[in-house]
Design a protein around this motif. Structure first.
Motif, PDB file in Angstrom:
ATOM      1  N   ILE A  95       0.812  -1.234   0.000  1.00 31.24           N
ATOM      2  CA  ILE A  95       0.000   0.000   0.000  1.00 31.24           C
ATOM      3  C   ILE A  95       0.838   1.273   0.000  1.00 31.24           C
ATOM      4  O   ILE A  95       0.296   2.363  -0.162  1.00 31.24           O
ATOM      5  CB  ILE A  95      -0.970   0.038   1.201  1.00 31.24           C
ATOM      6  N   TYR A  96       2.135   1.163   0.169  1.00 31.24           N
ATOM      7  CA  TYR A  96       2.999   2.347   0.289  1.00 31.24           C
ATOM      8  C   TYR A  96       3.608   2.713  -1.053  1.00 31.24           C
ATOM      9  O   TYR A  96       4.353   1.920  -1.635  1.00 31.24           O
ATOM     10  CB  TYR A  96       4.088   2.103   1.332  1.00 31.24           C
ATOM     11  N   LYS A  97       3.302   3.905  -1.532  1.00 29.10           N
ATOM     12  CA  LYS A  97       3.794   4.407  -2.822  1.00 29.10           C
ATOM     13  C   LYS A  97       4.463   5.760  -2.624  1.00 29.10           C
ATOM     14  O   LYS A  97       3.791   6.753  -2.351  1.00 29.10           O
ATOM     15  CB  LYS A  97       2.633   4.577  -3.809  1.00 29.10           C
ATOM     16  N   PRO A  98       5.790   5.825  -2.760  1.00 31.34           N
ATOM     17  CA  PRO A  98       6.474   7.114  -2.636  1.00 31.34           C
ATOM     18  C   PRO A  98       5.938   8.121  -3.653  1.00 31.34           C
ATOM     19  O   PRO A  98       5.573   7.752  -4.765  1.00 31.34           O
ATOM     20  CB  PRO A  98       7.935   6.777  -2.929  1.00 31.34           C
ATOM     21  N   THR A  99       5.869   9.401  -3.247  1.00 36.16           N
ATOM     22  CA  THR A  99       5.383  10.447  -4.146  1.00 36.16           C
ATOM     23  C   THR A  99       5.864  11.820  -3.701  1.00 36.16           C
ATOM     24  O   THR A  99       6.117  12.033  -2.517  1.00 36.16           O
ATOM     25  CB  THR A  99       3.835  10.455  -4.214  1.00 36.16           C
ATOM     26  N   LYS A 100       5.984  12.717  -4.663  1.00 35.01           N
ATOM     27  CA  LYS A 100       6.259  14.124  -4.364  1.00 35.01           C
ATOM     28  C   LYS A 100       4.963  14.907  -4.305  1.00 35.01           C
ATOM     29  O   LYS A 100       4.969  16.092  -4.003  1.00 35.01           O
ATOM     30  CB  LYS A 100       7.170  14.734  -5.441  1.00 35.01           C
ATOM     31  N   ARG A 122      23.835  12.470  -0.788  1.00 33.72           N
ATOM     32  CA  ARG A 122      23.426  11.077  -0.562  1.00 33.72           C
ATOM     33  C   ARG A 122      22.366  10.607  -1.553  1.00 33.72           C
ATOM     34  O   ARG A 122      21.711   9.601  -1.333  1.00 33.72           O
ATOM     35  CB  ARG A 122      22.894  10.901   0.856  1.00 33.72           C
ATOM     36  N   GLY A 123      22.161  11.360  -2.631  1.00 33.43           N
ATOM     37  CA  GLY A 123      21.226  10.925  -3.666  1.00 33.43           C
ATOM     38  C   GLY A 123      19.911  11.674  -3.677  1.00 33.43           C
ATOM     39  O   GLY A 123      19.040  11.383  -4.497  1.00 33.43           O
ATOM     40  N   GLY A 124      19.746  12.642  -2.781  1.00 32.02           N
ATOM     41  CA  GLY A 124      18.544  13.461  -2.792  1.00 32.02           C
ATOM     42  C   GLY A 124      18.673  14.588  -3.803  1.00 32.02           C
ATOM     43  O   GLY A 124      19.698  14.740  -4.469  1.00 32.02           O
ATOM     44  N   ILE A 135       8.169  32.891   9.411  1.00 26.77           N
ATOM     45  CA  ILE A 135       8.053  32.149  10.668  1.00 26.77           C
ATOM     46  C   ILE A 135       9.361  31.449  10.989  1.00 26.77           C
ATOM     47  O   ILE A 135       9.759  31.317  12.131  1.00 26.77           O
ATOM     48  CB  ILE A 135       6.906  31.116  10.576  1.00 26.77           C
ATOM     49  N   GLY A 136      10.021  30.995   9.957  1.00 28.58           N
ATOM     50  CA  GLY A 136      11.275  30.269  10.091  1.00 28.58           C
ATOM     51  C   GLY A 136      11.895  30.119   8.718  1.00 28.58           C
ATOM     52  O   GLY A 136      11.492  30.772   7.754  1.00 28.58           O
ATOM     53  N   ILE A 137      12.857  29.243   8.625  1.00 27.63           N
ATOM     54  CA  ILE A 137      13.529  28.976   7.359  1.00 27.63           C
ATOM     55  C   ILE A 137      13.111  27.580   6.918  1.00 27.63           C
ATOM     56  O   ILE A 137      13.127  26.638   7.719  1.00 27.63           O
ATOM     57  CB  ILE A 137      15.053  29.086   7.517  1.00 27.63           C
ATOM     58  N   VAL A 138      12.739  27.449   5.661  1.00 25.21           N
ATOM     59  CA  VAL A 138      12.263  26.173   5.141  1.00 25.21           C
ATOM     60  C   VAL A 138      13.001  25.812   3.852  1.00 25.21           C
ATOM     61  O   VAL A 138      13.576  26.675   3.194  1.00 25.21           O
ATOM     62  CB  VAL A 138      10.740  26.186   4.887  1.00 25.21           C
ATOM     63  N   ALA A 139      12.945  24.544   3.516  1.00 24.74           N
ATOM     64  CA  ALA A 139      13.477  24.028   2.254  1.00 24.74           C
ATOM     65  C   ALA A 139      12.832  22.670   2.029  1.00 24.74           C
ATOM     66  O   ALA A 139      12.272  22.079   2.965  1.00 24.74           O
ATOM     67  CB  ALA A 139      14.995  23.910   2.294  1.00 24.74           C
ATOM     68  N   GLU A 140      12.913  22.168   0.808  1.00 27.44           N
ATOM     69  CA  GLU A 140      12.374  20.843   0.497  1.00 27.44           C
ATOM     70  C   GLU A 140      13.349  20.095  -0.406  1.00 27.44           C
ATOM     71  O   GLU A 140      14.027  20.698  -1.230  1.00 27.44           O
ATOM     72  CB  GLU A 140      11.018  20.943  -0.209  1.00 27.44           C
ATOM     73  N   PHE A 141      13.369  18.773  -0.228  1.00 27.81           N
ATOM     74  CA  PHE A 141      14.179  17.935  -1.105  1.00 27.81           C
ATOM     75  C   PHE A 141      13.423  16.656  -1.417  1.00 27.81           C
ATOM     76  O   PHE A 141      12.466  16.295  -0.745  1.00 27.81           O
ATOM     77  CB  PHE A 141      15.549  17.628  -0.491  1.00 27.81           C
ATOM     78  N   GLU A 142      13.855  15.995  -2.485  1.00 32.01           N
ATOM     79  CA  GLU A 142      13.343  14.678  -2.830  1.00 32.01           C
ATOM     80  C   GLU A 142      14.306  13.658  -2.246  1.00 32.01           C
ATOM     81  O   GLU A 142      15.526  13.763  -2.449  1.00 32.01           O
ATOM     82  CB  GLU A 142      13.278  14.526  -4.351  1.00 32.01           C
ATOM     83  N   ASP A 143      13.778  12.676  -1.497  1.00 32.32           N
ATOM     84  CA  ASP A 143      14.647  11.653  -0.930  1.00 32.32           C
ATOM     85  C   ASP A 143      14.963  10.588  -1.978  1.00 32.32           C
ATOM     86  O   ASP A 143      14.521  10.680  -3.132  1.00 32.32           O
ATOM     87  CB  ASP A 143      14.045  11.060   0.353  1.00 32.32           C
ATOM     88  N   THR A 144      15.724   9.585  -1.613  1.00 27.63           N
ATOM     89  CA  THR A 144      16.120   8.536  -2.553  1.00 27.63           C
ATOM     90  C   THR A 144      14.944   7.691  -3.024  1.00 27.63           C
ATOM     91  O   THR A 144      15.061   6.972  -4.016  1.00 27.63           O
ATOM     92  CB  THR A 144      17.175   7.599  -1.928  1.00 27.63           C
ATOM     93  N   GLU A 145      13.821   7.784  -2.341  1.00 25.18           N
ATOM     94  CA  GLU A 145      12.655   6.975  -2.693  1.00 25.18           C
ATOM     95  C   GLU A 145      11.653   7.724  -3.571  1.00 25.18           C
ATOM     96  O   GLU A 145      10.709   7.139  -4.067  1.00 25.18           O
ATOM     97  CB  GLU A 145      11.951   6.495  -1.416  1.00 25.18           C
TER      98      GLU A 145
END
Length: 156
Positions: A95-100, A122-124, A135-145
């Motif tokens: 049931i687990y499907k990686p997604t962005k 490391r592949g991200g 409010i703060g500092i944010v960022a986003e990355f795609e993991d290896t999955e």
């Protein structure tokens, strides 16, 4: 008559079990709901649990506990009752499907630039660069999955 979520909870809680004397006042439930955070657990879908464990260990320095739950492979993130926040797991199963394109989980970090550097090495892949959102500092990355993962660093 308008049915509220709190009222529905009271009805549900009072109708469970054989104890006809069980009652919870609406005000007590409202207080309980206000004192707790609504999200208590998350699961990040993975295709390769060992690769994902390696990635998250090297990027965040996490220790994982591997479990099999309902025939799914799980790697549980660290959790301590004394600390604020929630915990979750890396999860591999049918049931687990990686997604962005789904839910985004934010990890609090001390140094967002260093964490992004580690993720990329490391592949991200950076999806949203370091940004001050007021409010703060944010960022986003795609993991290896293939999941979209967000970072949060407080301004202090």
């Amino acid at each position: 008559m308008k049915v509220t979520i709190v009222g529905a909870l009271i009805q549900l809680l009072c109708s469970c079990g054989d104890n006809s004397k069980a009652t919870i006042s609406e005000s007590k439930i409202e207080i309980m709901m206000k004192k707790s955070n609504p999200v208590v657990y998350f699961e990040i879908p993975v295709n390769d649990i060992d690769r994902a464990i390696d990635f998250y260990t090297k990027v965040f320095n996490f220790d994982f506990e591997k479990e099999t739950i309902d025939n799914n492979e799980m790697a549980l993130f660290p959790f301590s009752d004394e600390n604020s926040g929630i915990s979750g797991a890396l999860a591999k199963g049918e049931i687990y499907k990686p997604t962005k394109d789904g839910v985004v989980v934010y990890f609090k970090v001390e140094n967002i630039e260093e964490t992004l550097r580690l993720a990329n090495s490391r592949g991200g892949k950076t999806l949203y660069p370091k940004t001050d959102n007021g409010i703060g500092i944010v960022a986003e990355f795609e993991d290896t999955e293939g999941n979209r993962i967000a970072l949060y660093q407080s301004k202090n």
